[in-house]
Design a protein around this motif. Structure first.
Motif, PDB file in Angstrom:
ATOM      1  N   GLU A 286       0.967  -1.382   0.193  1.00 47.75           N
ATOM      2  CA  GLU A 286      -0.043   0.078  -0.033  1.00 47.75           C
ATOM      3  C   GLU A 286       0.921   1.413  -0.163  1.00 47.75           C
ATOM      4  O   GLU A 286       0.667   2.208  -0.670  1.00 47.75           O
ATOM      5  CB  GLU A 286      -0.973   0.038   1.420  1.00 47.75           C
ATOM      6  CG  GLU A 286      -1.793   1.086   1.291  1.00 47.75           C
ATOM      7  CD  GLU A 286      -2.822   1.438   0.215  1.00 47.75           C
ATOM      8  OE1 GLU A 286      -3.282   2.441  -0.070  1.00 47.75           O
ATOM      9  OE2 GLU A 286      -2.996   0.544  -0.482  1.00 47.75           O
TER      10      GLU A 286
ATOM     11  N   GLN B  48       1.726   6.623  -6.932  1.00 47.12           N
ATOM     12  CA  GLN B  48       0.771   7.612  -7.371  1.00 47.12           C
ATOM     13  C   GLN B  48       1.113   8.994  -7.369  1.00 47.12           C
ATOM     14  O   GLN B  48       1.014   9.767  -8.051  1.00 47.12           O
ATOM     15  CB  GLN B  48      -0.641   7.454  -6.374  1.00 47.12           C
ATOM     16  CG  GLN B  48      -1.254   6.443  -6.656  1.00 47.12           C
ATOM     17  CD  GLN B  48      -2.494   6.322  -5.743  1.00 47.12           C
ATOM     18  OE1 GLN B  48      -2.611   6.744  -4.508  1.00 47.12           O
ATOM     19  NE2 GLN B  48      -3.757   5.777  -6.108  1.00 47.12           N
ATOM     20  N   GLN B  49       2.022   9.342  -6.274  1.00 47.82           N
ATOM     21  CA  GLN B  49       2.674  10.582  -5.900  1.00 47.82           C
ATOM     22  C   GLN B  49       3.502  10.832  -7.241  1.00 47.82           C
ATOM     23  O   GLN B  49       3.583  11.879  -7.722  1.00 47.82           O
ATOM     24  CB  GLN B  49       3.279  10.774  -4.662  1.00 47.82           C
ATOM     25  CG  GLN B  49       2.398  11.040  -3.640  1.00 47.82           C
ATOM     26  CD  GLN B  49       1.800  12.209  -3.777  1.00 47.82           C
ATOM     27  OE1 GLN B  49       0.436  12.325  -3.866  1.00 47.82           O
ATOM     28  NE2 GLN B  49       2.208  13.550  -3.462  1.00 47.82           N
TER      29      GLN B  49
ATOM     30  N   ARG C  96       1.191   4.185  -2.953  1.00 52.00           N
ATOM     31  CA  ARG C  96       0.921   5.699  -2.581  1.00 52.00           C
ATOM     32  C   ARG C  96       2.231   6.450  -3.126  1.00 52.00           C
ATOM     33  O   ARG C  96       2.018   7.476  -3.834  1.00 52.00           O
ATOM     34  CB  ARG C  96       0.656   5.963  -1.136  1.00 52.00           C
ATOM     35  CG  ARG C  96      -0.413   5.417  -0.422  1.00 52.00           C
ATOM     36  CD  ARG C  96      -0.791   6.365   0.656  1.00 52.00           C
ATOM     37  NE  ARG C  96       0.191   5.742   1.754  1.00 52.00           N
ATOM     38  CZ  ARG C  96      -0.074   4.788   2.492  1.00 52.00           C
ATOM     39  NH1 ARG C  96      -0.889   3.964   2.373  1.00 52.00           N
ATOM     40  NH2 ARG C  96       0.983   4.593   3.345  1.00 52.00           N
TER      41      ARG C  96
END
Length: 338
Positions: A315, A322-323, A319
């Protein structure tokens, strides 16, 4: 009033430091009516064949870290500037190669300086002109939103600065060997034997030709001359690691981080060092700290994603990915806009 050329020259505006709130432009002065509105003393006539012109626009607290060059003068049109100056034979504490933004330097290092270590200072008011002699190290902080111009000689006149310009030109063109650049740096070290900057340069040049023991000697000397020299400690840490002295390398990186926790390069190099030594959890934490300092630095998210994947944190890796994609999208949008 802006001319058509000036509207086009706005595309040439670049960040003058790592802070995007301080920009400069090399065409604005000549391409607008600004030169006609300034009433300069007769001895400050501008010769575009011999001099470069710079237009500065910065918000309060921005500035330029320590550097030097050929003869120049600076005129403040709006706002105020605080200047910090050192003679060529006295490197500014903290180094010339930027290990500190000027505001960081002033807030975190300046209060620790002894009387002998402190610079010559002044505050430049609107309408005032400051002459900066060739070779004088100087850094500035804008006090309030500031507009200024600078006129700088294109060629050096003194022996030492001629060597500096020649070495810089060789480095930028890439048309010479490291040995040629070392010869020029040795000449500078002969002129200024106590120069932390020249010892750093020789350390870096020896590192480039894989002469690690010599690089270690020069870099240790630079760090000894100037205990605040963050860059010297950081490069020395890299050399120590290549020599297999990992404990010493890590101690130097921690010291560099303590000297300036706002320098993102330290987090990048320290995190990479930990990653290369298989310390993925420690590396992930350093990269997370680096993101707090420089939230738009893609490399931090790339390496953080890699570390989280190696640690099995799916997870957290998602993230970070994604950033990373968000920043890449922002860059693509900016490129299309430009």
């Amino acid at each position: 009033m802006l001319s058509d050329k000036a509207h086009r020259s706005q595309r040439q505006i670049h960040a003058f430091s790592t802070d995007c709130r301080y920009v400069f432009d090399r065409a604005f002065y000549d391409d607008t009516d600004l030169s006609d509105t300034l009433h300069l003393p007769s001895f400050l006539t501008v010769d575009t064949d011999l001099e470069d012109s710079l237009f500065f626009l910065g918000s309060t607290g921005t500035g330029v870290s320590f550097h030097n060059h050929a003869d120049a003068w600076n005129a403040v049109i709006f706002g105020r500037k605080r200047w910090f100056l050192y003679n060529f034979d006295q490197n500014p504490p903290g180094g010339v190669t930027p290990g500190y933004g000027q505001l960081d330097w002033f807030q975190n290092l300046y209060p620790n300086l002894t009387t002998d270590q402190k610079p010559t200072e002044c505050i430049q008011e609107p309408g005032e002109i400051l002459y900066v002699p060739e070779g004088v190290y100087h850094g500035t902080i804008n006090l309030g939103d500031t507009i200024a111009i600078g006129i700088q000689k294109k060629e050096a006149a003194t022996e030492a600065m001629k060597y500096v310009y020649e070495e810089n030109n060789l480095r930028s063109k890439g048309e010479t060997t490291v040995i040629d650049r070392m010869e020029l740096t040795f000449k500078l070290l002969d002129i200024f034997p106590g120069s932390a900057e020249m010892n750093l340069r020789l350390g870096v040049l020896n590192q480039e030709i894989n002469q690690m023991e010599s690089a270690e000697t020069y870099l240790q000397r630079a760090a000894s001359i100037d205990p605040y020299f963050v860059i010297a400690r950081l490069v020395l840490a890299e050399v120590k690691a290549k020599l297999g002295k990992n404990d010493e390398a890590e101690a130097l990186m921690k010291k560099a981080l303590a000297l300036n926790p706002n320098m993102w390069d330290v987090y990048a190099k320290y995190g990479t060092f930990l990653k290369q030594n298989g310390r993925f959890k420690d590396a992930a934490e350093i990269f997370r700290q680096g993101i707090k300092v420089e939230p738009y630095q893609k490399a931090f998210y790339f390496y953080l994603k890699d570390m989280e994947e190696k640690l099995g944190n799916k997870e957290a890796a998602r993230r970070a990915g994604q950033q990373l994609r968000r920043i890449e999208q922002l860059e693509e949008q900016q490129e299309r806009h430009n």
